[in-house]
Design a protein around this motif. Structure first.
Motif, PDB file in Angstrom:
ATOM      1  N   LYS A 309      37.114  65.342  27.251  1.00  0.00           N
ATOM      2  CA  LYS A 309      36.121  65.729  26.630  1.00  0.00           C
ATOM      3  C   LYS A 309      36.085  65.602  24.963  1.00  0.00           C
ATOM      4  N   GLY A 310      37.263  65.247  24.380  1.00  0.00           N
ATOM      5  CA  GLY A 310      37.237  64.953  22.896  1.00  0.00           C
ATOM      6  C   GLY A 310      37.602  66.154  21.941  1.00  0.00           C
ATOM      7  N   PHE A 311      38.104  67.120  22.788  1.00  0.00           N
ATOM      8  CA  PHE A 311      38.647  68.441  21.857  1.00  0.00           C
ATOM      9  C   PHE A 311      39.433  68.177  20.555  1.00  0.00           C
ATOM     10  N   ASP A 312      40.198  67.019  20.807  1.00  0.00           N
ATOM     11  CA  ASP A 312      41.381  66.830  20.024  1.00  0.00           C
ATOM     12  C   ASP A 312      40.488  66.311  18.598  1.00  0.00           C
ATOM     13  N   LEU A 313      39.422  65.640  18.901  1.00  0.00           N
ATOM     14  CA  LEU A 313      38.765  64.997  17.844  1.00  0.00           C
ATOM     15  C   LEU A 313      38.168  66.270  16.932  1.00  0.00           C
ATOM     16  N   ASP A 425      29.371  56.738  17.623  1.00  0.00           N
ATOM     17  CA  ASP A 425      30.015  55.697  18.299  1.00  0.00           C
ATOM     18  C   ASP A 425      31.624  55.653  18.208  1.00  0.00           C
ATOM     19  N   ALA A 426      31.915  55.656  17.001  1.00  0.00           N
ATOM     20  CA  ALA A 426      33.439  55.752  16.582  1.00  0.00           C
ATOM     21  C   ALA A 426      34.271  56.921  17.302  1.00  0.00           C
ATOM     22  N   CYS A 427      35.104  56.844  18.268  1.00  0.00           N
ATOM     23  CA  CYS A 427      35.969  57.922  18.796  1.00  0.00           C
ATOM     24  C   CYS A 427      36.986  58.309  17.732  1.00  0.00           C
ATOM     25  N   ASP A 428      36.382  58.979  16.773  1.00  0.00           N
ATOM     26  CA  ASP A 428      37.344  59.753  15.607  1.00  0.00           C
ATOM     27  C   ASP A 428      36.612  60.869  14.925  1.00  0.00           C
ATOM     28  N   SER A 429      37.611  61.532  14.379  1.00  0.00           N
ATOM     29  CA  SER A 429      37.098  63.100  13.982  1.00  0.00           C
ATOM     30  C   SER A 429      36.059  62.951  12.723  1.00  0.00           C
ATOM     31  N   ALA A 430      36.299  61.962  11.763  1.00  0.00           N
ATOM     32  CA  ALA A 430      35.136  61.744  10.696  1.00  0.00           C
ATOM     33  C   ALA A 430      33.766  61.504  11.206  1.00  0.00           C
ATOM     34  N   ALA A 431      33.739  60.670  12.160  1.00  0.00           N
ATOM     35  CA  ALA A 431      32.344  60.262  12.777  1.00  0.00           C
ATOM     36  C   ALA A 431      31.878  61.577  13.110  1.00  0.00           C
TER      37      ALA A 431
END
Length: 478
Positions: A309-313, A425-431
């Protein structure tokens, strides 16, 4: 009239741990209304609530052999909202306080269930044209049907559809173990069947032997044919691409309806949401123990707390996010590291973060009705149901554009005044942070533009009626 048997490990309202149970509990009702004779078969788990068990009526008891094992199964039935449900009872396999346990035990449990489903059919007055199987727990149904029952005229014309709800879970074990517990012959454990890097893979068997394979969104159907999302089965899925289709999930619009929801105090629709959501927001804030602030940007995350679920991001940018005028509402339990993460932020920012790890439908609906937005930064998402519920309740989705999130949330376009949510789209925290800040800015500076997004979202139709038409086409093709 076409006859279809749905078989799965879960089905709402009897047993549900995630989206699988919701789908199996909802889609057959819609198909029934379209004129199909649809029935459901699930295990009669000991942990099913007594109020349902009391209504189940015995139909037949039958022996089921699994390799060298012999067990008795009692089939019980109960008609729920017009759909006949069969419950397969066996106290050896389906005991305990949860439908799932250790994988090595579940391998045997669901091998037995798959065999029992097929054995059951010869005792019923119901001969399905199609068996629709869901996820790895029922993946041996197509295998058994073609390899062990194909000689029997009763079974010869039955077709199978196999739906992949999440490729992450595959039912993997050693070849010797699956041979032993499932009673399958040696020749099935080759690279083009159930063998997978010197192990046995039940999900692979379902993909190989089913007549048609589906998954729960068009984008996910494309993604799983690529190494990044295919979980090692991408080449097989490419080979089956002509028989693979993506049909987006729906939700039950009678259960999820802000104009009559029993759990929310102020009902509303796409015309009256401005006033309705404002009042529900105040109730939500009080119930969650956060300050009542109408100008706060309230955002919920209603989800299992897992890596997927992307909680680390989110964790990487929480400090920056909480500097905004926001309130974050988390509902749902899961992995300890994420529960601990949200506990930490709830203690550090008690006026901005509410962390509730005890999920309930009531609290989920209170959050959908009161929040301005929902956040879903998933690394992958086969379909996702939370964003569909959010749209229904006028809660703007902020999502990573993957799988079903990409298919169901239309990205906001300021120039053309279109879109039902915000995506990155990008799988990163900044996005993620940029996109949330963009949503907050619009909410604060252009409230009518924000309300237009809400209204468009509420007018979308993600009830089962649309998806049902696609399943009808699929069934007719068989």
């Amino acid at each position: 009239m076409k006859k279809i048997l749905y078989t799965a490990a879960e089905c709402t309202p009897f047993i549900k741990t995630g989206g699988l149970g919701a789908v199996v509990g909802s889609l057959p009702k819609q198909l029934k209304s379209e004129g199909y004779d649809v029935r459901i078969a699930i295990p009669a788990y000991e942990c099913i609530d007594e109020k349902w068990k009391k209504q189940m009526k015995p139909v037949v008891s039958l022996p089921v052999s699994l390799g060298w094992r012999n067990q008795m199964v009692t089939v019980k039935s109960f008609e729920y909202e017009g759909v006949i449900c069969y419950f397969l009872e066996n106290n050896f396999y389906f005991c305990g306080d949860s439908p799932y346990s250790d994988m090595w035990l579940d391998i045997e449990k669901f091998s037995f269930f798959s065999k029992a489903v097929l054995e059951m059919l010869s005792y019923l007055d119901f001969e399905p044209d199609i068996i629709h199987c869901h996820d790895w727990q029922t993946s041996l149904v197509p295998v058994y049907l073609k390899r062990m029952y194909g000689y029997d005229p009763f079974y010869q014309n039955i077709k199978t559809v196999f739906t992949l709800h999440n490729m992450k879970f595959q039912g993997m074990t050693s070849i010797d173990h699956l041979k032993d517990v499932a009673g399958l012959p040696d020749d099935l454990f080759t690279y083009d069947k159930l063998e997978y890097y010197n192990s046995a893979n039940m999900l692979k068997g379902g993909i190989v032997f089913a007549d048609k394979v589906t998954t729960v969104s068009q984008t996910y159907a494309k993604e799983i044919q690529q190494p990044e999302y295919g979980e090692g089965l991408d080449e097989l899925l490419q080979c089956r691409s002509n028989d693979l289709s993506g049909i987006v999930n729906g939700i039950d619009y009678q259960i999820y309806d802000p104009s009559q929801d029993e759990f929310i105090k102020y009902h509303y629709n796409e015309k009256t949401f401005r006033n309705g959501k404002k009042k529900n927001k105040k109730i939500m804030q009080k119930k969650a123990g956060l300050p009542v602030k109408n100008d706060a940007f309230t955002c919920c995350m209603i989800s299992r707390l897992t890596d997927q679920k992307g909680f680390d991001l989110l964790g990487d940018v929480m400090e920056k996010l909480l500097k905004q005028n926001v309130q974050l509402y988390v509902l749902g339990g899961g992995e300890k590291q994420y529960e601990d993460m949200f506990r930490y932020f709830a203690e550090k920012y008690p006026e901005k973060v509410s962390a509730n790890f005890d999920y309930s439908d009531e609290m989920a609906k209170i959050l959908y009705a009161g929040c301005d937005a929902t956040l879903m930064p998933s690394r992958f998402e086969p379909c996702g149901l939370s964003q569909l519920m959010a749209l229904r309740y006028g809660t703007v989705p902020i999502v990573r554009r993957t799988g079903g999130l990409k298919d169901t949330v239309k990205n906001y376009n300021k120039r053309y005044h279109t879109g039902t949510g915000f995506g990155f789209d990008a799988c990163d925290s900044a996005a993620l942070l940029r996109t949330v800040k963009k949503a907050i800015s619009l909410f604060e500076k252009e409230p009518e533009e924000w309300n237009a997004i809400v209204e468009r979202g509420m007018k979308e139709n993600y009830s089962w009626s649309a998806s049902c038409k696609e399943y009808e086409k699929l069934y007719e093709s068989l």
